[in-house]
Write a protein that holds these residues in place. Structure first.
Motif, PDB file in Angstrom:
ATOM      1  N   VAL A 109      19.905 -27.056 -30.697  1.00 41.27           N
ATOM      2  CA  VAL A 109      18.691 -26.258 -30.914  1.00 41.27           C
ATOM      3  C   VAL A 109      17.489 -26.962 -30.294  1.00 41.27           C
ATOM      4  O   VAL A 109      16.623 -26.331 -29.693  1.00 41.27           O
ATOM      5  N   GLY A 110      17.447 -28.275 -30.418  1.00 42.55           N
ATOM      6  CA  GLY A 110      16.316 -29.045 -29.918  1.00 42.55           C
ATOM      7  C   GLY A 110      16.118 -28.963 -28.418  1.00 42.55           C
ATOM      8  O   GLY A 110      15.017 -29.220 -27.913  1.00 42.55           O
ATOM      9  N   GLN A 111      17.158 -28.599 -27.676  1.00 44.21           N
ATOM     10  CA  GLN A 111      17.051 -28.506 -26.218  1.00 44.21           C
ATOM     11  C   GLN A 111      16.065 -27.443 -25.767  1.00 44.21           C
ATOM     12  O   GLN A 111      15.560 -27.494 -24.656  1.00 44.21           O
ATOM     13  N   SER A 112      15.779 -26.480 -26.648  1.00 46.50           N
ATOM     14  CA  SER A 112      14.857 -25.406 -26.272  1.00 46.50           C
ATOM     15  C   SER A 112      13.407 -25.743 -26.606  1.00 46.50           C
ATOM     16  O   SER A 112      12.519 -24.940 -26.342  1.00 46.50           O
ATOM     17  N   PHE A 113      13.157 -26.923 -27.169  1.00 51.33           N
ATOM     18  CA  PHE A 113      11.801 -27.284 -27.570  1.00 51.33           C
ATOM     19  C   PHE A 113      11.073 -28.047 -26.472  1.00 51.33           C
ATOM     20  O   PHE A 113      11.684 -28.737 -25.670  1.00 51.33           O
ATOM     21  N   ALA A 114       9.769 -27.888 -26.464  1.00 47.43           N
ATOM     22  CA  ALA A 114       8.920 -28.700 -25.601  1.00 47.43           C
ATOM     23  C   ALA A 114       7.766 -29.183 -26.451  1.00 47.43           C
ATOM     24  O   ALA A 114       7.018 -28.349 -26.955  1.00 47.43           O
ATOM     25  N   PRO A 115       7.628 -30.437 -26.683  1.00 45.09           N
ATOM     26  CA  PRO A 115       8.454 -31.536 -26.218  1.00 45.09           C
ATOM     27  C   PRO A 115       9.792 -31.593 -26.966  1.00 45.09           C
ATOM     28  O   PRO A 115       9.931 -31.023 -28.043  1.00 45.09           O
ATOM     29  N   LEU A 116      10.750 -32.296 -26.364  1.00 46.15           N
ATOM     30  CA  LEU A 116      12.053 -32.462 -26.998  1.00 46.15           C
ATOM     31  C   LEU A 116      11.902 -33.237 -28.304  1.00 46.15           C
ATOM     32  O   LEU A 116      10.969 -34.029 -28.456  1.00 46.15           O
ATOM     33  N   PRO A 117      12.820 -33.043 -29.249  1.00 46.71           N
ATOM     34  CA  PRO A 117      12.757 -33.810 -30.496  1.00 46.71           C
ATOM     35  C   PRO A 117      12.826 -35.316 -30.219  1.00 46.71           C
ATOM     36  O   PRO A 117      13.384 -35.765 -29.227  1.00 46.71           O
ATOM     37  N   THR A 118      12.273 -36.060 -31.144  1.00 48.20           N
ATOM     38  CA  THR A 118      12.175 -37.512 -31.000  1.00 48.20           C
ATOM     39  C   THR A 118      13.532 -38.177 -31.126  1.00 48.20           C
ATOM     40  O   THR A 118      14.365 -37.764 -31.926  1.00 48.20           O
ATOM     41  N   ASP A 119      13.739 -39.230 -30.337  1.00 47.16           N
ATOM     42  CA  ASP A 119      14.900 -40.105 -30.498  1.00 47.16           C
ATOM     43  C   ASP A 119      14.638 -40.923 -31.761  1.00 47.16           C
ATOM     44  O   ASP A 119      13.694 -41.711 -31.827  1.00 47.16           O
ATOM     45  N   LEU A 120      15.464 -40.746 -32.767  1.00 46.67           N
ATOM     46  CA  LEU A 120      15.223 -41.373 -34.061  1.00 46.67           C
ATOM     47  C   LEU A 120      15.533 -42.867 -34.073  1.00 46.67           C
ATOM     48  O   LEU A 120      15.207 -43.551 -35.034  1.00 46.67           O
ATOM     49  N   ARG A 121      16.134 -43.365 -32.991  1.00 48.35           N
ATOM     50  CA  ARG A 121      16.457 -44.796 -32.940  1.00 48.35           C
ATOM     51  C   ARG A 121      15.487 -45.568 -32.057  1.00 48.35           C
ATOM     52  O   ARG A 121      15.685 -46.753 -31.829  1.00 48.35           O
ATOM     53  N   GLU A 122      14.424 -44.916 -31.603  1.00 46.89           N
ATOM     54  CA  GLU A 122      13.447 -45.659 -30.802  1.00 46.89           C
ATOM     55  C   GLU A 122      12.595 -46.524 -31.724  1.00 46.89           C
ATOM     56  O   GLU A 122      12.444 -46.246 -32.922  1.00 46.89           O
ATOM     57  N   ALA A 123      12.029 -47.576 -31.169  1.00 51.69           N
ATOM     58  CA  ALA A 123      11.315 -48.584 -31.959  1.00 51.69           C
ATOM     59  C   ALA A 123      10.149 -47.984 -32.745  1.00 51.69           C
ATOM     60  O   ALA A 123       9.917 -48.361 -33.901  1.00 51.69           O
ATOM     61  N   ARG A 124       9.430 -47.032 -32.147  1.00 54.31           N
ATOM     62  CA  ARG A 124       8.281 -46.440 -32.834  1.00 54.31           C
ATOM     63  C   ARG A 124       8.714 -45.733 -34.116  1.00 54.31           C
ATOM     64  O   ARG A 124       8.077 -45.873 -35.165  1.00 54.31           O
TER      65      ARG A 124
END
Length: 173
Positions: A109-124
């Motif tokens: 589902v997230g592929q249709s969003f702009a911006p794409l959903p956040t990578d939950l494993r990124e440091a931020r």
């Protein structure tokens, strides 16, 4: 003059004909007019008395919304494996469609969003305070480069905390 009488007589005939049809309809058919329908009479039955404690006077979503993120604390131990496992199941139910099975924002589902959903494993994301993450899941995010729908009406508060603990358990990619 004769023409005017014919017009008047025709109008009266139409009026009385319509009146007769409506009267027959009201008298002989079960689909009567409004005055034959049962009336709604408010307060015919005594009003129900609400039991004490039915309407909450403390707690609830308003408290979560009003509390600053650094003052929000989970009711669960974030290192409890059972809580994290429950969070993983809840993630699969509510979050995986957008954030993906690999937590990288590549859900179907997230592929249709702009911006794409956040990578939950990124440091931020992993450095985000638990209270702030809880508020962002609960009430949504709408800022440049990030978008998260509000899920407070979809997911119970305890379940949102479990999701927070699961996401934080993933660690940095």
């Amino acid at each position: 003059m004769k023409k005017n009488l014919i017009i008047i007589f025709g109008a009266l005939t139409v009026f009385f004909g319509a009146y007769s049809v409506l009267t027959i309809h009201d008298t002989y058919f079960k689909w009567g007019r409004m005055w034959q329908s049962p009336a709604v009479r408010p307060y015919e039955k005594p009003l129900l008395v609400m039991e004490a404690g039915v309407v909450p006077l403390t707690g609830g979503e308003a408290v979560y919304r009003a509390t600053p993120p650094d003052e929000l604390h989970s009711p669960f131990n974030p290192r409890d494996r059972e809580i994290v496992d429950q969070g993983q199941k809840l993630y699969a139910t509510y979050c995986q469609q957008c954030h993906g099975a690999h937590f990288d924002g590549q859900g179907t589902v997230g592929q249709s969003f702009a911006p794409l959903p956040t990578d939950l494993r990124e440091a931020r994301v992993q450095a985000t305070a638990d209270g702030l993450m809880f508020k962002e899941i609960s009430f949504g995010v709408d800022r440049a480069g990030a978008r998260q729908p509000a899920l407070a009406t979809t997911i119970f508060p305890d379940d949102r905390w479990k999701i927070v603990h699961f996401v934080k358990s993933l660690g940095v990619r």
